[in-house]
Scaffold this motif. Sequence first.
Motif, PDB file in Angstrom:
ATOM      1  N   GLN A 146       0.842  -1.202   0.000  1.00  0.00           N
ATOM      2  CA  GLN A 146       0.000   0.000   0.000  1.00  0.00           C
ATOM      3  C   GLN A 146       0.880   1.257   0.000  1.00  0.00           C
ATOM      4  O   GLN A 146       0.633   2.208  -0.755  1.00  0.00           O
ATOM      5  CB  GLN A 146      -0.908  -0.016   1.216  1.00  0.00           C
ATOM      6  N   ARG A 147       1.913   1.272   0.848  1.00  0.00           N
ATOM      7  CA  ARG A 147       2.827   2.430   0.896  1.00  0.00           C
ATOM      8  C   ARG A 147       3.548   2.608  -0.437  1.00  0.00           C
ATOM      9  O   ARG A 147       3.702   3.717  -0.931  1.00  0.00           O
ATOM     10  CB  ARG A 147       3.827   2.274   2.045  1.00  0.00           C
ATOM     11  N   TYR A 148       3.998   1.506  -1.010  1.00  0.00           N
ATOM     12  CA  TYR A 148       4.671   1.543  -2.315  1.00  0.00           C
ATOM     13  C   TYR A 148       3.746   2.135  -3.386  1.00  0.00           C
ATOM     14  O   TYR A 148       4.134   3.034  -4.146  1.00  0.00           O
ATOM     15  CB  TYR A 148       5.119   0.131  -2.695  1.00  0.00           C
ATOM     16  N   GLY A 154       1.178   4.049  -2.986  1.00  0.00           N
ATOM     17  CA  GLY A 154       0.959   5.460  -2.687  1.00  0.00           C
ATOM     18  C   GLY A 154       2.124   6.326  -3.159  1.00  0.00           C
ATOM     19  O   GLY A 154       1.912   7.400  -3.726  1.00  0.00           O
ATOM     20  N   ARG A 155       3.348   5.860  -2.926  1.00  0.00           N
ATOM     21  CA  ARG A 155       4.525   6.612  -3.402  1.00  0.00           C
ATOM     22  C   ARG A 155       4.511   6.725  -4.916  1.00  0.00           C
ATOM     23  O   ARG A 155       4.796   7.791  -5.466  1.00  0.00           O
ATOM     24  CB  ARG A 155       5.822   5.929  -2.951  1.00  0.00           C
ATOM     25  N   ARG A 197       1.952   6.690  -6.907  1.00  0.00           N
ATOM     26  CA  ARG A 197       0.896   7.629  -7.321  1.00  0.00           C
ATOM     27  C   ARG A 197       1.331   9.072  -7.072  1.00  0.00           C
ATOM     28  O   ARG A 197       1.123   9.939  -7.910  1.00  0.00           O
ATOM     29  CB  ARG A 197      -0.404   7.323  -6.587  1.00  0.00           C
ATOM     30  N   ARG A 198       1.935   9.333  -5.912  1.00  0.00           N
ATOM     31  CA  ARG A 198       2.384  10.699  -5.595  1.00  0.00           C
ATOM     32  C   ARG A 198       3.465  11.174  -6.559  1.00  0.00           C
ATOM     33  O   ARG A 198       3.569  12.355  -6.852  1.00  0.00           O
ATOM     34  CB  ARG A 198       2.899  10.783  -4.156  1.00  0.00           C
TER      35      ARG A 198
END
Length: 132
Positions: A86-88, A90-91, A93-94
């Motif tokens: 999930q964190r990956y 999100g990064r 996408r950002r």
Amino acid sequence: MATVIDSNVIAALWNLDDTLNAVARSALDGALARGSLIVPAPVYAELMAFAGRTESFLDSFLRETGIAVEWRMDEGVWRAAGLAFQRYAGRRRRQREPRPRRILADFVIGAYAARNNYPLLTYSGRRCDAKA
């Protein structure tokens, strides 16, 4: 101490022409000298996808090299892998990168090693490192 082996290390070991073959062999010998070698189930599944690899070949290879397969993973491994993935995503996408690559197996393998406090033997760049 057990060491978790990533599929890219075994792939280099299988490919005698790969420039990383000797590095993989040395890293595996070093890890074996420190303890046992383990591949979690997702690594087994990834290795099955290599050309010419059958279930019987893979089972024989693992048995002959003393590498154990860990078929069971507890809920904590799956939750840790999901959170890391999930964190990956999100990064990515950002950073406005294309959709996150679907590499969930890598996160499951890493979470399995981390939850069991095992080093993970994998390639980073052109080096084969055991990461705790």
